[in-house]
Structures are given as C-alpha cells and as structure tokens.
Design a protein around this motif. Structure first.
Motif, PDB file in Angstrom:
ATOM      1  N   GLN A  61       0.818  -1.210   0.000  1.00  0.00           N
ATOM      2  CA  GLN A  61       0.000   0.000   0.000  1.00  0.00           C
ATOM      3  C   GLN A  61       0.855   1.264   0.000  1.00  0.00           C
ATOM      4  O   GLN A  61       0.627   2.178  -0.798  1.00  0.00           O
ATOM      5  N   VAL A  62       1.849   1.331   0.857  1.00  0.00           N
ATOM      6  CA  VAL A  62       2.671   2.539   0.968  1.00  0.00           C
ATOM      7  C   VAL A  62       3.446   2.805  -0.316  1.00  0.00           C
ATOM      8  O   VAL A  62       3.497   3.940  -0.814  1.00  0.00           O
ATOM      9  N   LEU A  65       1.011   4.042  -3.173  1.00  0.00           N
ATOM     10  CA  LEU A  65       0.131   5.194  -2.968  1.00  0.00           C
ATOM     11  C   LEU A  65       0.423   6.348  -3.923  1.00  0.00           C
ATOM     12  O   LEU A  65      -0.508   6.926  -4.503  1.00  0.00           O
ATOM     13  N   PRO A  66       1.694   6.747  -4.124  1.00  0.00           N
ATOM     14  CA  PRO A  66       1.935   7.839  -5.085  1.00  0.00           C
ATOM     15  C   PRO A  66       1.458   7.496  -6.489  1.00  0.00           C
ATOM     16  O   PRO A  66       0.913   8.351  -7.199  1.00  0.00           O
ATOM     17  N   ALA A 121      -4.035   1.089  -2.433  1.00  0.00           N
ATOM     18  CA  ALA A 121      -3.300   2.316  -2.736  1.00  0.00           C
ATOM     19  C   ALA A 121      -3.962   3.101  -3.866  1.00  0.00           C
ATOM     20  O   ALA A 121      -3.811   4.321  -3.955  1.00  0.00           O
ATOM     21  N   TRP A 214       2.550  16.937  -5.904  1.00  0.00           N
ATOM     22  CA  TRP A 214       3.233  17.156  -4.634  1.00  0.00           C
ATOM     23  C   TRP A 214       3.736  18.582  -4.490  1.00  0.00           C
ATOM     24  O   TRP A 214       3.856  19.081  -3.378  1.00  0.00           O
ATOM     25  N   SER A 347      -3.241  11.031  -1.617  1.00  0.00           N
ATOM     26  CA  SER A 347      -2.275   9.934  -1.519  1.00  0.00           C
ATOM     27  C   SER A 347      -1.086  10.319  -0.642  1.00  0.00           C
ATOM     28  O   SER A 347      -0.566   9.497   0.119  1.00  0.00           O
ATOM     29  N   LEU A 348      -0.656  11.591  -0.729  1.00  0.00           N
ATOM     30  CA  LEU A 348       0.437  12.047   0.138  1.00  0.00           C
ATOM     31  C   LEU A 348       0.008  12.037   1.595  1.00  0.00           C
ATOM     32  O   LEU A 348       0.759  11.600   2.485  1.00  0.00           O
ATOM     33  N   TRP A 350      -2.293  10.115   3.033  1.00  0.00           N
ATOM     34  CA  TRP A 350      -2.361   8.735   3.526  1.00  0.00           C
ATOM     35  C   TRP A 350      -0.972   8.115   3.672  1.00  0.00           C
ATOM     36  O   TRP A 350      -0.719   7.336   4.597  1.00  0.00           O
ATOM     37  N   MET A 351      -0.070   8.438   2.770  1.00  0.00           N
ATOM     38  CA  MET A 351       1.261   7.846   2.828  1.00  0.00           C
ATOM     39  C   MET A 351       1.987   8.259   4.102  1.00  0.00           C
ATOM     40  O   MET A 351       2.630   7.439   4.778  1.00  0.00           O
ATOM     41  N   ILE A 355       3.044   5.536   7.032  1.00  0.00           N
ATOM     42  CA  ILE A 355       4.442   5.356   7.405  1.00  0.00           C
ATOM     43  C   ILE A 355       4.639   5.655   8.887  1.00  0.00           C
ATOM     44  O   ILE A 355       5.379   4.959   9.593  1.00  0.00           O
TER      45      ILE A 355
END
Length: 441
Positions: A61-62, A65-66, A121, A214, A347-348, A350-351, A355
C-alpha cells in the motif's frame, strides 16, 4: 418520511450507491484482520509468517500510494474504484478456493495481501477524490461522515462476525464472504452515474504529474506542516497500542481490561462519526488542531496507570475526537485543492499516516526499554499535544474558514476546489500566509 438534514446526501442516487458499496465491502474487509491470522496458522504458518503477510500488505500500500494518486487523477475515479473492487474480489476468491482445497501456503497469503495492499493504494485516493463529483460542497462533510461512520461500525461488528464464522466453518468462508462483498461493490459502483466529470489537466509524463501534485502541497507550506504534524500524532499514538496491553497485563486487568478499553474506544469512534454529520466548525483547522490535544489522554492516563474506567473514558474521548476530526479534515482537503489533483494530495496524506504509525509501533518497545514505560508514555503524550497547538500560531491555519454558504476556503480569497483558471499550470496561486491539515488515522 423525509430524511433528516444530516442524512440528506442519501437522497443523491450516485452517493447512495457509493455509500452502499463501501458499506458492503467495508464489512467484508472487517472480517480479515481476525480471519487471516487463523488462516495462516491453520495452514501451517507461525507468528513470523503472520507478521510477514501483514507487512506485505502495508508495504504494498505505501509503495503504490503515489502511483495510485496519479492514476486516480488521470483516469475516471469510478473506473479506478471498479478496478480495485475487481482485483480484490479475484484475489480473495482465489485464496478462499486454495484454503477450501487445503492447498494454501504462506507465500500465497503474502502474494494475495501484497496485491490487496497495492489495490488499496489506488482505492483510497480515488474514493476520497470522487466525492466532490457526487455531491455539492455544502454536502461534503455529511457525505464524508456517513462513510466514516460506516467504517467505524464495521470495525466493531467485523471481528465478532469473523469469530462466529471461524467457530462454525473454516477461515476460507470468511475470506470468500469478503470476495463476494467486493463483487457486490463492483456491481453497485458500475451503476453510479457521476453528476459531472472533472476536467483533467493535459496529460504529462507520469513523474511530471507526480511532481506537480506534490508541488501543490509543498507550495502551501502551511498545509504540509499540518500533514507532518498529524503524522507525528499517528507516530505517538502508536505507543499507546503497543504499551497499553503490556501495562494491563502487568497486574491491571490483563486482556479483559484491554478489551474493555478497546470496546469503549470503538464506541467513541461511532459517536464521533455521528457528531461529524452535524458539527461544522467555522475555522476547521484551528478547531481540529486544538481537538487533537485530546490524544494526550490515553497515553497520560496509562502512565500512572489510572483506574480502568478513567483510561476507558479517556480513550473514548480521544477516539471520538479522531473520528470527528478525520471527517472535518477530509472535507477541508476536498475544498482547498482543485479536483483534478485531489487524489494526489490525498495519496500524500495517507502515505505520511501509513508510514508514521508502523514507525511508532516499531519504536515503542525499544524506547520503553531505554526510558521506562511510564516515562515513554508521558513523552509520547507531550509529542502528541505540542505540535498541533503550535500549528495554530501559523497565520495560514487561522485563515482557513467556513463561509456562510457552507463552503471552505481561505479568508480573503473565496478559493474552493474549483478548477484552476490557467490550463498551463495546475499549481495554485498562494500567498505568504497560507496553512491546513490531515486526519489522524
């Protein structure tokens, strides 16, 4: 009978289909945390194998995600949701078949849950970003709150249903039920007609799209600061989940006491979800950052430790807060950023959260061994409270407000998540006094 105003989003057929689909798949998915452990053990695996499979899911998932954020902005979000449902249904269906045929091996669990994590993701940013295409800005918070309330409720009911299925059948049954839930979700989402399509930016190279998404966050440094502070919050609260059972086992009620605490916390989450249907703070970020300080309670009360009822009430208050805050911040994010980049922003968000919490899980025991459990809990409590309070000193955080028409934007700009006027750039125009946040998970 007319629906209450807080449930009025259910009158919208596209949203109603999404909510029903999410409710069904969430209940199916809630069976898995309990089921997968026993499925691995009954297939000849051990505790290290369980850890490996869960790690594969998180890593899948991590890492993706991006990628999921970019493609959820490039493609129809409805199609992304359908694809993830189909992948999950196939993966869990095949795994259930292997279990029924007594052919399941640990590597099959690892592969399945790596793919499931990768599918999540793509699902997670698409699921949040699609809401502005289904309901109006003034309905976003109750729409988020209903979905959050469903997730909280299924997390309470899911383990009990999983235990019942395990008692009367094999783990394969619960995994098959999960596969069917994703299949039903696929059918419902396929019938969902969006009120409008987001105008996509001109396609670029993948890494250019990733960079642009981003950079939007980086340019709004106040928003990035809020994301990172909630990441710190998630890191610190993980110490409670690791050290809490240890404290309870050390002569303070053991597993029964810990179960009471967790049940009370789950009840708090449900109450927070109900509150989010109606509560709409005028200054969303100031309010949510101040409320985040309630996260101190579980850690600080566990340190002495306080009586069980006090810890349980503190956990209920903290879980209520995180449930309410999560929906307010999701709504704020959906309106502060243009819809064509919303999945990348999500996504950022959630990432960072995904983490931070595993990092906290990993750090808790070594730090407690070095500093002592009580000191570690108190330090973690301080780490939770301080950054969120300091965030409210930033002018940008204070500038984000809810306007009389119910929309959220930056004071003086009336900026919402409408498409940006210049097609040549998706970077928003910012001022030197900007600032928002990201929900604790």
């Amino acid at each position: 009978m007319p629906l209450p105003k807080s449930l009025s989003t259910l009158r919208e057929r596209p949203y109603r289909l999404l909510w029903t689909a999410r409710s069904i798949s969430a209940m199916g998915n809630a069976l898995i945390p309990v089921t997968v452990v026993f499925a691995i053990l009954r297939s000849g695996g051990g505790a290290p194998d369980v850890g490996t499979v869960l790690t594969c899911h998180a890593v899948g998932q991590v890492v993706m995600l991006p990628v999921g954020g970019v493609w959820a902005d490039r493609l129809s979000r409805k199609q992304v949701l359908m694809a993830t449902d189909a992948i999950q249904a196939v993966c869990h269906g095949l795994l259930a078949a292997m279990i029924f045929l007594h052919q399941a091996a640990v590597w099959q669990f690892a592969v399945t849950y790596t793919i499931a994590g990768m599918a999540m993701a793509f699902f997670t940013p698409a699921s949040r970003a699609v809401l502005p295409e289904l309901v109006g800005p003034e309905q976003l918070q109750p729409a988020n709150a209903l979905l959050g309330l469903t997730d909280s409720t299924t997390k309470v009911l899911g383990p009990a249903l999983a235990a019942l299925l395990l008692a009367v059948s094999s783990p394969g049954t619960a995994i098959l039920v999960n596969a069917i839930s994703f299949l039903l979700s696929f059918v419902l989402v396929s019938r969902m007609h969006l009120h409008r399509q987001v105008q996509r930016s001109e396609k670029q190279h993948f890494f250019a799209d990733l960079r642009d998404g981003w950079q939007v966050v980086a340019r709004r440094r106040w928003y990035l600061a809020n994301l990172l502070c909630w990441g710190v919050w998630n890191f610190a609260i993980a110490f409670f989940f690791v050290l809490g059972p240890v404290v309870m086992e050390d002569g303070h009620g053991g597993a029964t006491a810990w179960s009471v605490i967790m049940i009370t916390g789950s009840a708090g989450s449900i109450v927070g979800g109900l509150a989010a249907l109606r509560y709409r703070p005028r200054r969303p970020l100031v309010t949510t950052n101040a409320a985040a300080v309630l996260g101190i309670l579980p850690l600080a009360l566990l340190a002495p430790p306080a009586p069980l009822f006090a810890i349980a009430l503190g956990v209920a208050a903290a879980f209520l807060m995180t449930s309410l805050v999560g929906e307010v911040l999701a709504t704020t994010q959906q309106q502060l950023f243009p819809e064509e980049i919303l999945a990348r922003v999500s996504s950022l968000d959630w990432m960072i959260s995904l983490i931070a919490m595993p990092a906290g899980y990993a750090a808790a025991a070594p730090v407690a061994q070095f500093l002592g459990t009580r000191t570690t809990l108190l330090v973690a409590a301080a780490v939770i409270g301080t950054p969120c309070l300091l965030l409210n000193l930033l002018p940008g955080v204070r500038s984000v407000q809810r306007f009389p028409d119910g929309t959220i934007g930056i004071a003086g700009e009336r900026q919402t998540a409408a498409p940006l006027p210049e097609a040549t750039s998706i970077l928003p125009r910012t001022t030197s006094t900007e600032t928002p946040g990201s929900p604790g998970r």
